[in-house]
Scaffold this active site. Sequence first.
Site, mmCIF file in Angstrom:
data_model
loop_
_atom_site.group_PDB
_atom_site.id
_atom_site.type_symbol
_atom_site.label_atom_id
_atom_site.label_comp_id
_atom_site.label_asym_id
_atom_site.label_seq_id
_atom_site.Cartn_x
_atom_site.Cartn_y
_atom_site.Cartn_z
ATOM 1 N N LYS A 101 -14.071 -10.972 4.305
ATOM 2 C CA LYS A 101 -13.434 -11.150 5.611
ATOM 3 C C LYS A 101 -13.106 -9.765 6.150
ATOM 4 O O LYS A 101 -12.099 -9.166 5.787
ATOM 5 C CB LYS A 101 -12.169 -11.986 5.472
ATOM 6 C CG LYS A 101 -11.741 -12.756 6.745
ATOM 7 C CD LYS A 101 -11.426 -11.925 7.949
ATOM 8 C CE LYS A 101 -10.084 -11.229 7.829
ATOM 9 N NZ LYS A 101 -9.724 -10.481 9.090
ATOM 10 N N GLY A 108 -5.108 -3.244 2.683
ATOM 11 C CA GLY A 108 -4.362 -3.451 3.919
ATOM 12 C C GLY A 108 -2.915 -3.064 3.744
ATOM 13 O O GLY A 108 -2.536 -2.378 2.791
ATOM 14 N N THR A 121 1.190 -3.440 3.039
ATOM 15 C CA THR A 121 1.923 -4.027 1.914
ATOM 16 C C THR A 121 2.325 -5.470 2.188
ATOM 17 O O THR A 121 2.217 -6.336 1.312
ATOM 18 C CB THR A 121 3.149 -3.171 1.599
ATOM 19 O OG1 THR A 121 2.711 -1.864 1.191
ATOM 20 C CG2 THR A 121 3.975 -3.786 0.482
ATOM 21 N N GLU A 122 2.770 -5.756 3.406
ATOM 22 C CA GLU A 122 3.177 -7.127 3.724
ATOM 23 C C GLU A 122 2.000 -8.091 3.621
ATOM 24 O O GLU A 122 2.126 -9.188 3.061
ATOM 25 C CB GLU A 122 3.777 -7.193 5.126
ATOM 26 C CG GLU A 122 4.299 -8.572 5.499
ATOM 27 C CD GLU A 122 4.915 -8.627 6.885
ATOM 28 O OE1 GLU A 122 5.365 -9.730 7.287
ATOM 29 O OE2 GLU A 122 4.956 -7.591 7.573
ATOM 30 N N GLY A 144 -0.595 -7.723 1.743
ATOM 31 C CA GLY A 144 -0.888 -7.858 0.331
ATOM 32 C C GLY A 144 0.061 -8.804 -0.376
ATOM 33 O O GLY A 144 -0.349 -9.572 -1.263
ATOM 34 N N GLU A 201 -5.071 -2.843 -2.740
ATOM 35 C CA GLU A 201 -4.753 -1.468 -2.327
ATOM 36 C C GLU A 201 -3.994 -1.555 -1.016
ATOM 37 O O GLU A 201 -4.548 -1.944 0.018
ATOM 38 C CB GLU A 201 -6.022 -0.630 -2.142
ATOM 39 C CG GLU A 201 -5.703 0.844 -1.933
ATOM 40 C CD GLU A 201 -6.668 1.556 -1.005
ATOM 41 O OE1 GLU A 201 -6.215 1.985 0.077
ATOM 42 O OE2 GLU A 201 -7.847 1.678 -1.365
ATOM 43 N N CYS A 237 -4.935 5.130 4.068
ATOM 44 C CA CYS A 237 -3.801 4.837 3.190
ATOM 45 C C CYS A 237 -3.358 6.068 2.406
ATOM 46 O O CYS A 237 -2.247 6.096 1.880
ATOM 47 C CB CYS A 237 -4.163 3.720 2.219
ATOM 48 S SG CYS A 237 -4.508 2.146 3.017
ATOM 49 N N GLU A 293 5.250 4.183 6.662
ATOM 50 C CA GLU A 293 3.862 4.500 6.961
ATOM 51 C C GLU A 293 3.604 4.360 8.455
ATOM 52 O O GLU A 293 3.896 3.324 9.059
ATOM 53 C CB GLU A 293 2.926 3.574 6.182
ATOM 54 C CG GLU A 293 1.469 3.921 6.323
ATOM 55 C CD GLU A 293 0.566 3.080 5.438
ATOM 56 O OE1 GLU A 293 -0.445 3.614 4.948
ATOM 57 O OE2 GLU A 293 0.878 1.889 5.244
#
Length: 508
Positions: free
Chosen positions: A184, A237, A239-240, A242, A259, A293, A394
């Site tokens: 995706k 992508g 953190t949220e 993930g 990651e 990242c 970030e």
Amino acid sequence: MTEIQTHDIEIEQHGNFVDGKEVEMTGAEMIDVRDPATGAVIAQIPNSTREDVDRAMRSARAAFEGKEWGGMDIRARARLINRLADAFEANLETLYRLETRNNGRPINETRAQLSRLPDFFRYFAGLALARRDDVIPVEGNYLNYTLRTPIGVVANCTPFNHPLMIMCKSLAAVLASGCTTVVKPSEYTPLTTLKLAQIFTEAGLPDGVFNVVLGYGKDSGRFLSEHPDINKLVLTGGTEAGQIAGSAASKVFAHQTLELGGKTPVLVFDDFDVDQAVNLAAFGAFIGAGQTCVCGSRHLVQQTIYDEFVEKLAIKAQGIRVGDPFDPATQMGPVISQRQRQRVMSYAQFGRDEGARAIAGGHEASVEGFEEGYFVQPTVFADVRSDMRIFQEEVFGPFTSITPFTDEADALRLANDSPFGLGAAIRTNHVARAHRVARDIKAGIVWVNDHHRLDPASPWGGVGLSGIGREFGTESFNDHFDVKSVMVAMNDEPQDWYGDPEGRRRLN
């Protein structure tokens, strides 16, 4: 794929790629894909439904269990993967240009990055050939050995910043291990993923091994990550995202490689050449318009060279040429979207409000002839404290900060004052210090006197809120297998636990 005309602009309409071909998506909600340099719509893609995702998953499962792929000899698979690498290489010019148009990176950057990718597949084809299972010495007259079997279907959610490179980090290991995948891509940058699926199919990859579903992360990405038939989730992508996807995949006990976000500290010691440190800082912070990242987003500079570093980095950042991604003279392109540009501008305002000193940029950039593009000035803030938002959060844009430190202990304290732990960089000519700091810094990847370097043999991944698992290397390859232990009795002595009490010398 179909094409429609709007105001003399050809707009491609794409469908999902399933069973070796694009699927016509009649009646689907369509998403505009824009050229970030111009703001113009260049394609439309469907927002895949749960049924669309399920169709792609069924295709991948059938390919995994089918004879053509699932029954393929390891050596035949390795030869095929090397042919795919050759096909990739033969189409590089098309892929360079398509990726530059879709995500706005300067053509020089795109060419340099994509040229590396065929070797990802060659490396993992080599691992497939070199793979050996273990024979394990155990107590008693037994032979114990392991068998590794491919885990199955891998769901791969990829981001907009390095669409092909990040996808290929997973795809190379998937193919070499004998797994199958449903990818995706980001709704912002689906075009090169679709193109590569077509190229690989034409080069002989069996149908269903590499499927692509399109749409928003909150819809098609969610349907994919929570699908009950996935065996592994790979996601790059925020953190949220993930946390949400990882939580869903954990319900079916899928393997995971995530990651996620980063806030890379760059430690600059006073024994290192300042001019070289500034050149590396600009590269680390502004390559890809800072949308990486591992962007060098926190520069920690020893007090004795701090003022000189600040002055020279300001000049360097102000001299970076922002413009048309297809112009070879351009050094930095746009960010991916208007939303992302607004995010960068909001952090510039946070920096001003918190008392940091803007020494370069901090505003939108104007490019003649590209007034609707999403350009941002390379931005640098100095005198940044560790309690400021621009130090802790970030930004994901061409944005970096500078903070002074006194000594090695102070530098490590500041570097580790973050919930993230993906990349870190050290600038020093002191050999022992380089190894000490690399050991003690909280990160999954550390560069000494360099930045952004990777290799398919070198494991890639983070700690803390930067994710779990590793891509690349034998670590990634091995995580695409289930391990079966086979214990064989090597004697013919009769055994009767219940009928021979005297023989009960050992249970386990």
